[in-house]
Write an enzyme that holds these catalytic residues in place. Structure first.
Site, PDB file in Angstrom:
ATOM      1  N   LYS A 196      -5.194  -0.484  -4.427  1.00  0.00           N
ATOM      2  CA  LYS A 196      -3.585  -0.396  -3.515  1.00  0.00           C
ATOM      3  C   LYS A 196      -3.043   1.129  -3.594  1.00  0.00           C
ATOM      4  O   LYS A 196      -2.834   1.664  -4.638  1.00  0.00           O
ATOM      5  CB  LYS A 196      -2.753  -1.264  -4.272  1.00  0.00           C
ATOM      6  CG  LYS A 196      -1.397  -1.259  -3.389  1.00  0.00           C
ATOM      7  CD  LYS A 196      -0.430  -2.426  -4.228  1.00  0.00           C
ATOM      8  CE  LYS A 196       0.960  -2.552  -3.536  1.00  0.00           C
ATOM      9  NZ  LYS A 196       1.792  -1.505  -4.136  1.00  0.00           N
ATOM     10  N   HIS A 198       3.446   2.250  -0.577  1.00  0.00           N
ATOM     11  CA  HIS A 198       4.392   1.780  -1.774  1.00  0.00           C
ATOM     12  C   HIS A 198       5.957   1.504  -1.403  1.00  0.00           C
ATOM     13  O   HIS A 198       6.664   1.470  -1.808  1.00  0.00           O
ATOM     14  CB  HIS A 198       4.455   2.726  -2.869  1.00  0.00           C
ATOM     15  CG  HIS A 198       4.634   2.148  -4.278  1.00  0.00           C
ATOM     16  ND1 HIS A 198       3.370   2.280  -5.036  1.00  0.00           N
ATOM     17  CD2 HIS A 198       5.467   1.385  -5.158  1.00  0.00           C
ATOM     18  CE1 HIS A 198       3.797   1.771  -6.124  1.00  0.00           C
ATOM     19  NE2 HIS A 198       5.224   1.388  -6.052  1.00  0.00           N
TER      20      HIS A 198
END
Ligand SMILES: Cc1cc2nc3c(=O)[nH]c(=O)nc-3n(C[C@H](O)[C@H](O)[C@H](O)COP(=O)(O)O)c2cc1C
Length: 389
Positions: free
Chosen positions: A262, A286
């Site tokens: 991620k 993010h």
């Protein structure tokens, strides 16, 4: 016995409405921590604004009476093409936040990822909501990597997400201005915030402490971490900036479940992660909370998608709020979308009913938009439905 729906939800018509109510409910430092981005908030804004660059070209007269939002990933069928992103310290914004989010996601059959910075032991969460995924923030230290991965495996998780966009702590000045830190420090201003937000103080903070004791960072490493509230203890993030591709190789060897990376924003990193055995990558900045002026996720998705071949799944998060946002990403070739803040706001103002309501709202928007686009299945969403200008 069915619980009455909290009346505040009658005023929530779209995910954006949740933020307005959470802002009133939460003390300023906690709200600022959730809502804020990094530095000038350029990426935070671009995440939201860049969706407007993609417009729909709908089809008509297609008989869309048999629509379905069901989506398959990793051999499991989910009820919607979106899930809940990992969010640290959720149990400070909402009473038992991580459990509320995991439980609601399980009931609604969508995936939810618990954060490595969460305040409830992972073993407790997975017991209550067995399909939950785990996200790790790892320092670049082989023994710590191994110990945490083994703990996650032993706890029974099947999907591990490694977040890779946090080499150092971000410049989040709003946290400094609002007096937010981890651990939180006792101060007159925090006391004032507590007194002026009695609902949060009683029903989240004090209720947690009386019923469960002082929350700690439970899942950062294999061992229990620091308390979330302390006058003197500092948090040890380990050698975060040492983390590199060798650690991803190490994790792949240790972890035979689904492995997701991620925080990727360019095609070179995406291809490297795939070559090292990632089962999926999450294109993410993010939520605009790390490198300010990083490219928006929807634009990064458009850049990266053409280069991804084979079985690796492509997920995306950061800034998604509407059914149309989710559909744009799917039409650009994403396999799944993740969403963070709105679900935490929903948990903070109305617990599990709030999160369920928010999931339903987004699912209904996607369903309605599919009908208006002339589409019955998620798989039918393709490039031809979009025009960029
Ligand atoms: C309060 C908060 C805490 C977060 N904590 C984490 C975390 O612990 N691990 C992680 O990988 N991402 C974390 N993120 C980023 C989210 O996983 C996700 O990438 C981002 O929130 C998506 O953007 P959105 O909130 O605009 O939907 C956090 C985000 C928020 C808002």
């Amino acid at each position: 016995m069915t619980r009455k729906k909290p009346s505040i939800l009658n005023k929530i018509y779209a995910l954006e409405d949740l933020e307005v109510h959470a802002k009133k409910h939460l003390p300023k430092p906690v709200f600022g921590y959730v809502a804020g981005g990094a530095e000038r908030n350029h990426t935070l804004r671009n995440n939201a604004e860049d969706f407007a660059n993609y417009k729909f070209v709908p089809n008509i007269l297609r008989n869309v009476s048999e629509r379905s939002t069901k989506t398959e990933i990793f051999g499991r069928q989910w009820d919607a093409p979106f899930g809940i992103s990992p969010m640290g310290v959720s149990a400070l914004a909402a009473y038992r936040g991580d459990i509320i989010l995991a439980d609601a996601a399980q009931k609604m059959n969508i995936p939810m990822v618990i954060s490595g910075s969460s305040l409830i032991p992972m073993e407790e969460i997975i017991k209550l909501a067995p399909g939950t995924w785990f996200q790790a923030y790892l320092p670049g230290e082989h023994d710590k990597v191994e110990n945490l991965v083994l703990r996650v495996k032993k706890a029974g998780f099947e999907t591990l997400v490694l977040t890779v966009d946090v080499a150092v702590l971000a410049g989040r000045e709003n946290n400094l201005r609002n007096g937010f830190s981890t651990p939180l420090r006792p101060s007159f201003s925090l006391l004032y915030q507590g007194l002026t937000h009695p609902n949060w103080s009683m029903n989240t903070f004090l209720k947690t402490i009386f019923k469960h004791g002082m929350p700690h960072f439970e899942n950062f490493l294999a061992e229990r971490g620091e308390p979330v509230f302390s006058a003197s203890i500092n948090r040890d993030f380990g050698k975060r900036s040492n983390l590199n591709w060798e650690h991803l190789k190490q994790i792949r060897k240790l972890w035979d479940g689904n492995l997701i990376v991620k925080g990727i924003l360019n095609k070179g990193d995406a291809l490297k992660a795939i070559n090292l055995g990632a089962d999926a990558i999450i294109i993410s900045n993010h939520g605009g909370r790390q490198l300010d002026s990083a490219i928006s996720s929807i634009k990064a998705l458009e850049n990266i998608r053409p280069y991804i071949k084979g079985d690796c799944k492509l997920f995306v998060d950061s800034g998604f709020r509407r059914g149309t946002d989710v559909i744009k990403a799917l039409a650009l070739g994403a396999d799944f979308v993740f969403i963070g803040r709105p679900f935490l706001y929903a948990a903070s103002i109305a617990g599990i009913a709030g999160v369920t309501h928010a999931i339903n709202l987004l699912k209904e928007e996607i369903d309605r938009d599919m009908a208006l686009l002339g589409v019955n299945e998620i798989d039918e969403l393709g490039h031809e439905l979009l025009q960029k200008y």
